[in-house]
Motif scaffolding. Sequence first.
Motif, PDB file in Angstrom:
ATOM      1  N   ALA A 231      -0.635  32.280  -5.336  1.00 11.16           N
ATOM      2  CA  ALA A 231       0.443  31.343  -5.669  1.00 11.16           C
ATOM      3  C   ALA A 231       1.014  30.703  -4.408  1.00 11.16           C
ATOM      4  CB  ALA A 231       1.549  32.058  -6.443  1.00 11.16           C
ATOM      5  N   TYR A 232       0.991  31.442  -3.303  1.00 14.25           N
ATOM      6  CA  TYR A 232       1.508  30.905  -2.039  1.00 14.25           C
ATOM      7  C   TYR A 232       0.600  29.780  -1.542  1.00 14.25           C
ATOM      8  CZ  TYR A 232       3.873  35.500  -2.036  1.00 14.25           C
ATOM      9  OH  TYR A 232       4.593  36.628  -2.367  1.00 14.25           O
ATOM     10  N   ASP A 233      -0.712  30.023  -1.577  1.00 13.72           N
ATOM     11  CA  ASP A 233      -1.648  28.994  -1.131  1.00 13.72           C
ATOM     12  C   ASP A 233      -1.588  27.780  -2.042  1.00 13.72           C
ATOM     13  OD1 ASP A 233      -3.458  30.056   1.193  1.00 13.72           O
ATOM     14  OD2 ASP A 233      -3.178  31.739  -0.157  1.00 13.72           O
ATOM     15  N   ASP A 234      -1.400  28.024  -3.329  1.00 11.72           N
ATOM     16  CA  ASP A 234      -1.283  26.923  -4.272  1.00 11.72           C
ATOM     17  C   ASP A 234      -0.048  26.083  -3.954  1.00 11.72           C
ATOM     18  OD1 ASP A 234      -2.311  25.613  -6.688  1.00 11.72           O
ATOM     19  OD2 ASP A 234      -0.480  26.331  -7.636  1.00 11.72           O
ATOM     20  N   ALA A 235       1.044  26.743  -3.610  1.00  6.67           N
ATOM     21  CA  ALA A 235       2.278  26.030  -3.270  1.00  6.67           C
ATOM     22  C   ALA A 235       2.102  25.213  -1.985  1.00  6.67           C
ATOM     23  CB  ALA A 235       3.428  27.024  -3.114  1.00  6.67           C
ATOM     24  N   VAL A 236       1.399  25.772  -1.017  1.00  6.97           N
ATOM     25  CA  VAL A 236       1.176  25.078   0.249  1.00  6.97           C
ATOM     26  C   VAL A 236       0.419  23.771   0.037  1.00  6.97           C
ATOM     27  CG1 VAL A 236      -0.145  25.227   2.394  1.00  6.97           C
ATOM     28  CG2 VAL A 236       1.342  27.101   1.741  1.00  6.97           C
ATOM     29  N   LEU A 237      -0.479  23.746  -0.957  1.00  6.65           N
ATOM     30  CA  LEU A 237      -1.273  22.553  -1.239  1.00  6.65           C
ATOM     31  C   LEU A 237      -0.532  21.516  -2.088  1.00  6.65           C
ATOM     32  CD1 LEU A 237      -4.685  24.307  -1.784  1.00  6.65           C
ATOM     33  CD2 LEU A 237      -4.215  22.574  -0.043  1.00  6.65           C
ATOM     34  N   GLY A 238       0.672  21.837  -2.520  1.00  5.80           N
ATOM     35  CA  GLY A 238       1.483  20.881  -3.258  1.00  5.80           C
ATOM     36  C   GLY A 238       0.816  20.431  -4.546  1.00  5.80           C
ATOM     37  N   ASP A 239       0.803  19.112  -4.777  1.00  6.07           N
ATOM     38  CA  ASP A 239       0.174  18.602  -5.997  1.00  6.07           C
ATOM     39  C   ASP A 239      -1.334  18.499  -5.872  1.00  6.07           C
ATOM     40  OD1 ASP A 239      -0.248  16.390  -4.398  1.00  6.07           O
ATOM     41  OD2 ASP A 239       0.965  15.014  -5.594  1.00  6.07           O
ATOM     42  N   GLY A 240      -1.857  18.893  -4.721  1.00  6.19           N
ATOM     43  CA  GLY A 240      -3.298  18.905  -4.517  1.00  6.19           C
ATOM     44  C   GLY A 240      -3.844  17.673  -3.839  1.00  6.19           C
ATOM     45  N   LEU A 241      -3.106  16.580  -3.866  1.00  7.24           N
ATOM     46  CA  LEU A 241      -3.568  15.352  -3.233  1.00  7.24           C
ATOM     47  C   LEU A 241      -3.263  15.349  -1.731  1.00  7.24           C
ATOM     48  CD1 LEU A 241      -2.375  12.804  -5.949  1.00  7.24           C
ATOM     49  CD2 LEU A 241      -4.754  13.376  -5.405  1.00  7.24           C
ATOM     50  N   VAL A 242      -4.014  14.573  -0.977  1.00  8.55           N
ATOM     51  CA  VAL A 242      -3.749  14.449   0.460  1.00  8.55           C
ATOM     52  C   VAL A 242      -2.319  13.925   0.646  1.00  8.55           C
ATOM     53  CG1 VAL A 242      -4.435  13.342   2.614  1.00  8.55           C
ATOM     54  CG2 VAL A 242      -6.173  13.962   0.918  1.00  8.55           C
ATOM     55  N   PRO A 243      -1.446  14.674   1.341  1.00  7.76           N
ATOM     56  CA  PRO A 243      -0.040  14.260   1.502  1.00  7.76           C
ATOM     57  C   PRO A 243       0.109  13.239   2.625  1.00  7.76           C
ATOM     58  CG  PRO A 243      -0.376  16.361   2.575  1.00  7.76           C
ATOM     59  CD  PRO A 243      -1.700  15.990   1.953  1.00  7.76           C
ATOM     60  N   ARG A 244      -0.357  12.042   2.369  1.00 13.52           N
ATOM     61  CA  ARG A 244      -0.469  11.034   3.424  1.00 13.52           C
ATOM     62  C   ARG A 244       0.863  10.745   4.119  1.00 13.52           C
ATOM     63  NH1 ARG A 244      -5.565   8.516   2.834  1.00 13.52           N
ATOM     64  NH2 ARG A 244      -6.600   9.055   0.870  1.00 13.52           N
ATOM     65  N   ALA A 245       1.935  10.623   3.342  1.00 11.59           N
ATOM     66  CA  ALA A 245       3.232  10.321   3.949  1.00 11.59           C
ATOM     67  C   ALA A 245       3.701  11.461   4.842  1.00 11.59           C
ATOM     68  CB  ALA A 245       4.256  10.037   2.855  1.00 11.59           C
ATOM     69  N   ARG A 246       3.485  12.687   4.417  1.00  8.35           N
ATOM     70  CA  ARG A 246       3.907  13.832   5.225  1.00  8.35           C
ATOM     71  C   ARG A 246       3.069  13.929   6.497  1.00  8.35           C
ATOM     72  NH1 ARG A 246       8.124  16.440   6.939  1.00  8.35           N
ATOM     73  NH2 ARG A 246       8.028  18.719   6.827  1.00  8.35           N
ATOM     74  N   LEU A 247       1.781  13.683   6.384  1.00  8.50           N
ATOM     75  CA  LEU A 247       0.909  13.748   7.555  1.00  8.50           C
ATOM     76  C   LEU A 247       1.279  12.676   8.576  1.00  8.50           C
ATOM     77  CD1 LEU A 247      -2.569  14.428   5.890  1.00  8.50           C
ATOM     78  CD2 LEU A 247      -0.968  16.074   6.869  1.00  8.50           C
ATOM     79  N   ALA A 248       1.838  11.585   8.109  1.00 12.42           N
ATOM     80  CA  ALA A 248       2.260  10.512   9.014  1.00 12.42           C
ATOM     81  C   ALA A 248       3.408  10.946   9.917  1.00 12.42           C
ATOM     82  CB  ALA A 248       2.663   9.282   8.216  1.00 12.42           C
ATOM     83  N   ASP A 249       4.072  12.070   9.568  1.00 12.39           N
ATOM     84  CA  ASP A 249       5.177  12.584  10.378  1.00 12.39           C
ATOM     85  C   ASP A 249       4.707  13.429  11.557  1.00 12.39           C
ATOM     86  OD1 ASP A 249       7.063  11.426   8.692  1.00 12.39           O
ATOM     87  OD2 ASP A 249       7.258  13.225   7.444  1.00 12.39           O
ATOM     88  N   ILE A 250       3.421  13.730  11.619  1.00 11.96           N
ATOM     89  CA  ILE A 250       2.915  14.618  12.672  1.00 11.96           C
ATOM     90  C   ILE A 250       2.798  13.838  13.982  1.00 11.96           C
ATOM     91  CG2 ILE A 250       0.993  16.070  13.418  1.00 11.96           C
ATOM     92  CD1 ILE A 250       0.399  16.650  10.508  1.00 11.96           C
ATOM     93  N   GLY A 251       3.482  14.319  15.007  1.00 16.03           N
ATOM     94  CA  GLY A 251       3.537  13.607  16.271  1.00 16.03           C
ATOM     95  C   GLY A 251       2.618  14.129  17.348  1.00 16.03           C
ATOM     96  N   VAL A 252       1.669  14.980  16.983  1.00 14.05           N
ATOM     97  CA  VAL A 252       0.726  15.535  17.964  1.00 14.05           C
ATOM     98  C   VAL A 252      -0.698  15.249  17.493  1.00 14.05           C
ATOM     99  CG1 VAL A 252       2.332  17.354  18.670  1.00 14.05           C
ATOM    100  CG2 VAL A 252       0.686  17.796  16.835  1.00 14.05           C
ATOM    101  N   PRO A 253      -1.683  15.364  18.395  1.00 16.93           N
ATOM    102  CA  PRO A 253      -3.077  15.135  17.989  1.00 16.93           C
ATOM    103  C   PRO A 253      -3.524  16.113  16.905  1.00 16.93           C
ATOM    104  CG  PRO A 253      -2.880  15.067  20.377  1.00 16.93           C
ATOM    105  CD  PRO A 253      -1.569  15.572  19.862  1.00 16.93           C
ATOM    106  N   VAL A 254      -4.303  15.591  15.958  1.00 13.68           N
ATOM    107  CA  VAL A 254      -4.840  16.376  14.844  1.00 13.68           C
ATOM    108  C   VAL A 254      -6.352  16.202  14.810  1.00 13.68           C
ATOM    109  CG1 VAL A 254      -4.932  16.649  12.329  1.00 13.68           C
ATOM    110  CG2 VAL A 254      -2.738  16.190  13.458  1.00 13.68           C
ATOM    111  N   LEU A 255      -7.079  17.312  14.788  1.00 10.06           N
ATOM    112  CA  LEU A 255      -8.530  17.294  14.597  1.00 10.06           C
ATOM    113  C   LEU A 255      -8.829  17.826  13.206  1.00 10.06           C
ATOM    114  CD1 LEU A 255     -11.462  16.979  15.633  1.00 10.06           C
ATOM    115  CD2 LEU A 255     -11.301  19.348  16.457  1.00 10.06           C
ATOM    116  N   SER A 256      -9.457  17.008  12.375  1.00 13.86           N
ATOM    117  CA  SER A 256      -9.805  17.404  11.012  1.00 13.86           C
ATOM    118  C   SER A 256     -11.317  17.541  10.919  1.00 13.86           C
ATOM    119  CB  SER A 256      -9.285  16.373  10.010  1.00 13.86           C
ATOM    120  OG  SER A 256      -9.542  16.779   8.686  1.00 13.86           O
TER     121      SER A 256
END
Length: 257
Positions: free
Chosen positions: A183-208
Amino acid sequence: MDNNTISRDGTSLAYQRAGEGPAVVLVSGAMSTGATVAPLAGLLAKRFTAVCYDRRGRGQSGDTQPYEVAREVEDLAALIDAVGGEASLYGISSGGALVLEAAASGLPVRNVAVYEVPYAVYEGGAKERAEYTRNLTEALGAGRRGDAVELFLRLTGLAEEMIQGARNSPMWSGMEAIAPTLAYDDAVLGDGLVPRARLADIGVPVLSLAGGASPAWMREAARAVADSAPQGTYRVLEGQTHMVDPNVLAPALAEFL
């Protein structure tokens, strides 16, 4: 786990550290403990202070209730503080969603790497996850931990005969023991879609990262994560699946970190 630190809500977190150099905290995904990423930590320890830990509700760590994703972000804050006040973060699968949220929350991180966060890229995938969430909540609420584990294994695409084989194996009791953390991992993933707006808040380099032998939707999700982060980079590890080989992953991470 040889060390312990205390999160903001009083939860005890068990962790191990190895090596010398800039700190990197490794975050495991669903149905796993810090031991899952320990082989990767051993490889990274040649150049970094590699930290692996048992997420709350798993292994030797505590599990203060009620659960909120923010508490797991605070757990990472406590670990970062314990290893010097700044760190890089790496997360695999749903653990990747957690480190992305931690970075977006403004924790003192230098950079973030993730491997195959299982976000949905289409509405159909989000609907499937919503159904999984409903069924998981019902199973855990009724104390049917075994059924909860089955739901998760089915979600990953495991064949029915393999699920039944797992249920009759010695490892099943350990899987049931940490089933509530699904249930914790499910909550972390939110609605399951890529959280584009939230990811836009990240101010450091991201390697995917994604594996070249993984399903196409996982690579699409990994690319979407990189595209959504202002300083995002997408990379494919050829021949790899979701069960990525640490010996292939470690050099890619070391180069980025």
